[in-house]
Design a protein around this motif. Sequence first.
Motif, PDB file in Angstrom:
ATOM      1  N   VAL A  92       0.846  -1.205   0.000  1.00  0.00           N
ATOM      2  CA  VAL A  92       0.000   0.000   0.000  1.00  0.00           C
ATOM      3  C   VAL A  92       0.878   1.250   0.000  1.00  0.00           C
ATOM      4  O   VAL A  92       1.794   1.375   0.820  1.00  0.00           O
ATOM      5  CB  VAL A  92      -0.928   0.029   1.252  1.00  0.00           C
ATOM      6  CG1 VAL A  92      -1.714   1.324   1.305  1.00  0.00           C
ATOM      7  CG2 VAL A  92      -1.873  -1.158   1.259  1.00  0.00           C
ATOM      8  N   VAL A  93       0.565   2.161  -0.919  1.00  0.00           N
ATOM      9  CA  VAL A  93       1.267   3.452  -0.964  1.00  0.00           C
ATOM     10  C   VAL A  93       0.647   4.364   0.093  1.00  0.00           C
ATOM     11  O   VAL A  93      -0.575   4.434   0.211  1.00  0.00           O
ATOM     12  CB  VAL A  93       1.090   4.114  -2.349  1.00  0.00           C
ATOM     13  CG1 VAL A  93       1.718   5.500  -2.366  1.00  0.00           C
ATOM     14  CG2 VAL A  93       1.699   3.254  -3.438  1.00  0.00           C
ATOM     15  N   PHE A  94       1.484   5.067   0.843  1.00  0.00           N
ATOM     16  CA  PHE A  94       0.991   6.024   1.827  1.00  0.00           C
ATOM     17  C   PHE A  94       1.200   7.457   1.355  1.00  0.00           C
ATOM     18  O   PHE A  94       2.294   7.840   0.968  1.00  0.00           O
ATOM     19  CB  PHE A  94       1.706   5.832   3.180  1.00  0.00           C
ATOM     20  CG  PHE A  94       1.029   4.817   4.033  1.00  0.00           C
ATOM     21  CD1 PHE A  94       1.062   3.477   3.683  1.00  0.00           C
ATOM     22  CD2 PHE A  94       0.327   5.201   5.174  1.00  0.00           C
ATOM     23  CE1 PHE A  94       0.403   2.529   4.448  1.00  0.00           C
ATOM     24  CE2 PHE A  94      -0.336   4.258   5.944  1.00  0.00           C
ATOM     25  CZ  PHE A  94      -0.298   2.926   5.589  1.00  0.00           C
ATOM     26  N   GLY A  95       0.096   8.237   1.348  1.00  0.00           N
ATOM     27  CA  GLY A  95       0.204   9.678   1.152  1.00  0.00           C
ATOM     28  C   GLY A  95       0.326  10.247   2.562  1.00  0.00           C
ATOM     29  O   GLY A  95       1.314  10.011   3.262  1.00  0.00           O
ATOM     30  N   GLY A  96      -0.719  10.933   3.035  1.00  0.00           N
ATOM     31  CA  GLY A  96      -0.738  11.408   4.416  1.00  0.00           C
ATOM     32  C   GLY A  96      -1.178  10.307   5.368  1.00  0.00           C
ATOM     33  O   GLY A  96      -1.020  10.431   6.579  1.00  0.00           O
ATOM     34  N   GLY A  97      -1.793   9.269   4.833  1.00  0.00           N
ATOM     35  CA  GLY A  97      -2.266   8.145   5.658  1.00  0.00           C
ATOM     36  C   GLY A  97      -3.564   8.443   6.386  1.00  0.00           C
ATOM     37  O   GLY A  97      -4.045   7.623   7.178  1.00  0.00           O
TER      38      GLY A  97
ATOM     39  N   ALA B 208      -2.984  15.469   5.188  1.00  0.00           N
ATOM     40  CA  ALA B 208      -3.612  14.891   3.992  1.00  0.00           C
ATOM     41  C   ALA B 208      -2.964  15.471   2.744  1.00  0.00           C
ATOM     42  O   ALA B 208      -2.708  16.673   2.654  1.00  0.00           O
ATOM     43  CB  ALA B 208      -5.116  15.185   4.003  1.00  0.00           C
ATOM     44  N   THR B 209      -2.691  14.615   1.778  1.00  0.00           N
ATOM     45  CA  THR B 209      -1.971  15.041   0.567  1.00  0.00           C
ATOM     46  C   THR B 209      -2.899  15.175  -0.628  1.00  0.00           C
ATOM     47  O   THR B 209      -3.962  14.554  -0.688  1.00  0.00           O
ATOM     48  CB  THR B 209      -0.876  14.014   0.212  1.00  0.00           C
ATOM     49  OG1 THR B 209      -1.512  12.764  -0.073  1.00  0.00           O
ATOM     50  CG2 THR B 209       0.133  13.844   1.339  1.00  0.00           C
ATOM     51  N   VAL B 210      -2.427  15.955  -1.599  1.00  0.00           N
ATOM     52  CA  VAL B 210      -3.212  16.109  -2.825  1.00  0.00           C
ATOM     53  C   VAL B 210      -3.172  14.797  -3.623  1.00  0.00           C
ATOM     54  O   VAL B 210      -4.156  14.405  -4.248  1.00  0.00           O
ATOM     55  CB  VAL B 210      -2.732  17.339  -3.647  1.00  0.00           C
ATOM     56  CG1 VAL B 210      -1.332  17.167  -4.195  1.00  0.00           C
ATOM     57  CG2 VAL B 210      -3.692  17.644  -4.784  1.00  0.00           C
TER      58      VAL B 210
ATOM     59  N   GLY C  86      -3.022  11.669  -2.398  1.00  0.00           N
ATOM     60  CA  GLY C  86      -3.985  10.736  -1.803  1.00  0.00           C
ATOM     61  C   GLY C  86      -5.412  11.143  -2.117  1.00  0.00           C
ATOM     62  O   GLY C  86      -6.290  10.303  -2.354  1.00  0.00           O
ATOM     63  N   SER C  87      -5.658  12.445  -2.157  1.00  0.00           N
ATOM     64  CA  SER C  87      -7.007  12.952  -2.429  1.00  0.00           C
ATOM     65  C   SER C  87      -7.435  12.648  -3.859  1.00  0.00           C
ATOM     66  O   SER C  87      -8.577  12.284  -4.109  1.00  0.00           O
ATOM     67  CB  SER C  87      -7.064  14.472  -2.205  1.00  0.00           C
ATOM     68  OG  SER C  87      -6.690  14.761  -0.882  1.00  0.00           O
ATOM     69  N   ILE C  88      -6.514  12.796  -4.795  1.00  0.00           N
ATOM     70  CA  ILE C  88      -6.858  12.559  -6.208  1.00  0.00           C
ATOM     71  C   ILE C  88      -6.838  11.065  -6.521  1.00  0.00           C
ATOM     72  O   ILE C  88      -7.735  10.540  -7.176  1.00  0.00           O
ATOM     73  CB  ILE C  88      -5.891  13.343  -7.132  1.00  0.00           C
ATOM     74  CG1 ILE C  88      -6.129  14.854  -6.981  1.00  0.00           C
ATOM     75  CG2 ILE C  88      -6.032  12.908  -8.590  1.00  0.00           C
ATOM     76  CD1 ILE C  88      -7.486  15.366  -7.434  1.00  0.00           C
TER      77      ILE C  88
HETATM   78  C1  LIG Z   1     -12.454  12.014   8.603  1.00  0.00           C
HETATM   79  C2  LIG Z   1     -12.196  12.464   7.205  1.00  0.00           C
HETATM   80  C3  LIG Z   1     -12.977  13.469   6.654  1.00  0.00           C
HETATM   81  C4  LIG Z   1     -12.751  13.894   5.337  1.00  0.00           C
HETATM   82  N1  LIG Z   1     -13.545  14.873   4.804  1.00  0.00           N
HETATM   83  C5  LIG Z   1     -13.337  15.282   3.526  1.00  0.00           C
HETATM   84  C6  LIG Z   1     -14.151  16.292   2.919  1.00  0.00           C
HETATM   85  O1  LIG Z   1     -15.090  16.819   3.520  1.00  0.00           O
HETATM   86  N2  LIG Z   1     -13.865  16.658   1.643  1.00  0.00           N
HETATM   87  C7  LIG Z   1     -12.837  16.092   0.933  1.00  0.00           C
HETATM   88  O2  LIG Z   1     -12.634  16.465  -0.217  1.00  0.00           O
HETATM   89  N3  LIG Z   1     -12.055  15.149   1.479  1.00  0.00           N
HETATM   90  C8  LIG Z   1     -12.282  14.725   2.749  1.00  0.00           C
HETATM   91  N4  LIG Z   1     -11.504  13.738   3.281  1.00  0.00           N
HETATM   92  C9  LIG Z   1     -10.439  13.144   2.436  1.00  0.00           C
HETATM   93  C10 LIG Z   1      -9.105  13.828   2.693  1.00  0.00           C
HETATM   94  O3  LIG Z   1      -9.196  15.180   2.303  1.00  0.00           O
HETATM   95  C11 LIG Z   1      -7.993  13.169   1.855  1.00  0.00           C
HETATM   96  O4  LIG Z   1      -8.378  13.200   0.513  1.00  0.00           O
HETATM   97  C12 LIG Z   1      -7.754  11.736   2.259  1.00  0.00           C
HETATM   98  O5  LIG Z   1      -7.430  11.675   3.621  1.00  0.00           O
HETATM   99  C13 LIG Z   1      -6.650  11.099   1.404  1.00  0.00           C
HETATM  100  O6  LIG Z   1      -5.452  11.798   1.514  1.00  0.00           O
HETATM  101  P1  LIG Z   1      -4.201  11.137   2.277  1.00  0.00           P
HETATM  102  O7  LIG Z   1      -2.994  11.928   1.941  1.00  0.00           O
HETATM  103  O8  LIG Z   1      -4.526  10.919   3.698  1.00  0.00           O
HETATM  104  O9  LIG Z   1      -4.110   9.720   1.492  1.00  0.00           O
HETATM  105  P2  LIG Z   1      -3.870   8.265   2.085  1.00  0.00           P
HETATM  106  O10 LIG Z   1      -4.886   7.924   3.111  1.00  0.00           O
HETATM  107  O11 LIG Z   1      -2.444   8.105   2.449  1.00  0.00           O
HETATM  108  O12 LIG Z   1      -4.145   7.440   0.726  1.00  0.00           O
HETATM  109  C14 LIG Z   1      -5.424   7.406   0.109  1.00  0.00           C
HETATM  110  C15 LIG Z   1      -5.359   6.396  -1.068  1.00  0.00           C
HETATM  111  O13 LIG Z   1      -4.520   6.892  -2.109  1.00  0.00           O
HETATM  112  C16 LIG Z   1      -3.389   6.023  -2.326  1.00  0.00           C
HETATM  113  N5  LIG Z   1      -2.258   6.919  -2.581  1.00  0.00           N
HETATM  114  C17 LIG Z   1      -1.864   7.981  -1.830  1.00  0.00           C
HETATM  115  N6  LIG Z   1      -0.903   8.665  -2.447  1.00  0.00           N
HETATM  116  C18 LIG Z   1      -0.648   8.017  -3.619  1.00  0.00           C
HETATM  117  C19 LIG Z   1       0.257   8.243  -4.697  1.00  0.00           C
HETATM  118  N7  LIG Z   1       1.072   9.301  -4.727  1.00  0.00           N
HETATM  119  N8  LIG Z   1       0.228   7.370  -5.722  1.00  0.00           N
HETATM  120  C20 LIG Z   1      -0.607   6.307  -5.721  1.00  0.00           C
HETATM  121  N9  LIG Z   1      -1.483   6.049  -4.731  1.00  0.00           N
HETATM  122  C21 LIG Z   1      -1.509   6.898  -3.697  1.00  0.00           C
HETATM  123  C22 LIG Z   1      -3.290   5.178  -1.067  1.00  0.00           C
HETATM  124  O14 LIG Z   1      -2.688   3.923  -1.313  1.00  0.00           O
HETATM  125  C23 LIG Z   1      -4.759   5.037  -0.685  1.00  0.00           C
HETATM  126  O15 LIG Z   1      -5.392   4.054  -1.461  1.00  0.00           O
HETATM  127  C24 LIG Z   1     -11.703  13.295   4.575  1.00  0.00           C
HETATM  128  C25 LIG Z   1     -10.913  12.282   5.147  1.00  0.00           C
HETATM  129  C26 LIG Z   1     -11.141  11.866   6.434  1.00  0.00           C
HETATM  130  C27 LIG Z   1     -10.265  10.793   6.999  1.00  0.00           C
END
Ligand SMILES: Cc1cc2nc3c(=O)[nH]c(=O)nc-3n(C[C@H](O)[C@H](O)[C@H](O)COP(=O)(O)OP(=O)(O)OC[C@H]3O[C@@H](n4cnc5c(N)ncnc54)[C@H](O)[C@@H]3O)c2cc1C
Length: 261
Positions: A25-30, A103-105, A107-109
């Motif tokens: 599993v790839v971690f962005g912000g997790g 939280a990363t862009v 992971g969000s995308i």
């Molecule tokens: C409680 C809660 C409330 C939220 N509310 C909102 C909201 O109101 N609006 C909104 O838009 N978003 C919301 N989010 C989503 C948040 O903004 C992020 O989009 C989300 O947490 C993912 O970002 P992250 O960096 O944590 O990714 P991670 O949790 O690290 O990863 C998410 C997914 O992407 C994969 N991934 C990550 N980075 C990469 C990469 N570079 N290449 C390939 N795969 C990758 C991971 O393997 C995983 O499957 C919420 C999240 C939570 C936990």
Amino acid sequence: MNIAQYVKAKSLEEAWELNQKKTAVVFGGGCWLRLSPQRRIQTAIDLSGLGLDTMTETDTAIHLGAMVTLRQLETAPALLTATDGAIKEALRHIVGVQFRNLATVGGSIFGRFGFSDVLTLFLTLEAEVELHRGGRMPLAEFAKQGGGNDILTQIIIPKKKRRTAYTSLRLNATDFPILACSVVRTADTLLCAVGARPARAEVRAFEGTRGLTEADATAVATEVAASMNFEDNTRGSAAYRRDMAVELCRRLLLQTGKEEA
Ligand SMILES: Cc1cc2nc3c(=O)[nH]c(=O)nc-3n(C[C@H](O)[C@H](O)[C@H](O)COP(=O)(O)OP(=O)(O)OC[C@H]3O[C@@H](n4cnc5c(N)ncnc54)[C@H](O)[C@@H]3O)c2cc1C
């Protein structure tokens, strides 16, 4: 969550190789991953040593590394200017500042979440994604695909003269949106995206100058909503979402039209 092996990748190629195994599993912000039901991860791939946490600007585009945080996005002067502040409006409701510092862009995308404010806005900005092996493609295309085991390296936002407006509807502050809308107006194109329907955001494009008068704004907004599916969930009904999509798009169309004049 139980992680057997943690690897801080030394190169994108190493990260990609490791990610070809289903148990990796790839971690962005997790932040999203940590909410997943208890699971055993064989290999956690940390991208934080790859220099993907920077934003760069050229004459034609803004490049966002996948590990750039949501907080970096909402405070970046270049993005605030390029979106008329819509970036801040789209992100400010997401949990809290400490959360957005993690939280990363990427992971969000990559997550392509149905509720995503980020995806809704970026679709109207005509963003492109870059995958380590898959190369560049329009976000609109990437958003329709599922999963995949490539590594998202950056998101590219073309620089354009545009007017941007964003709004969302929430039952409570910081909750997931019931509906998210974004409108971008350039000299010859109108882009209108609706997310949290609760399905993944979709974008509709119109040629020419439309939606400038009250009547035409209602007509365009109605056309956008009619072309998309809306569903019920605990936050709202399909009918409510559809009605609100017409109203929110209408307001954003008029707002972008006014600011242009
Ligand atoms: C409680 C809660 C409330 C939220 N509310 C909102 C909201 O109101 N609006 C909104 O838009 N978003 C919301 N989010 C989503 C948040 O903004 C992020 O989009 C989300 O947490 C993912 O970002 P992250 O960096 O944590 O990714 P991670 O949790 O690290 O990863 C998410 C997914 O992407 C994969 N991934 C990550 N980075 C990469 C990469 N570079 N290449 C390939 N795969 C990758 C991971 O393997 C995983 O499957 C919420 C999240 C939570 C936990």
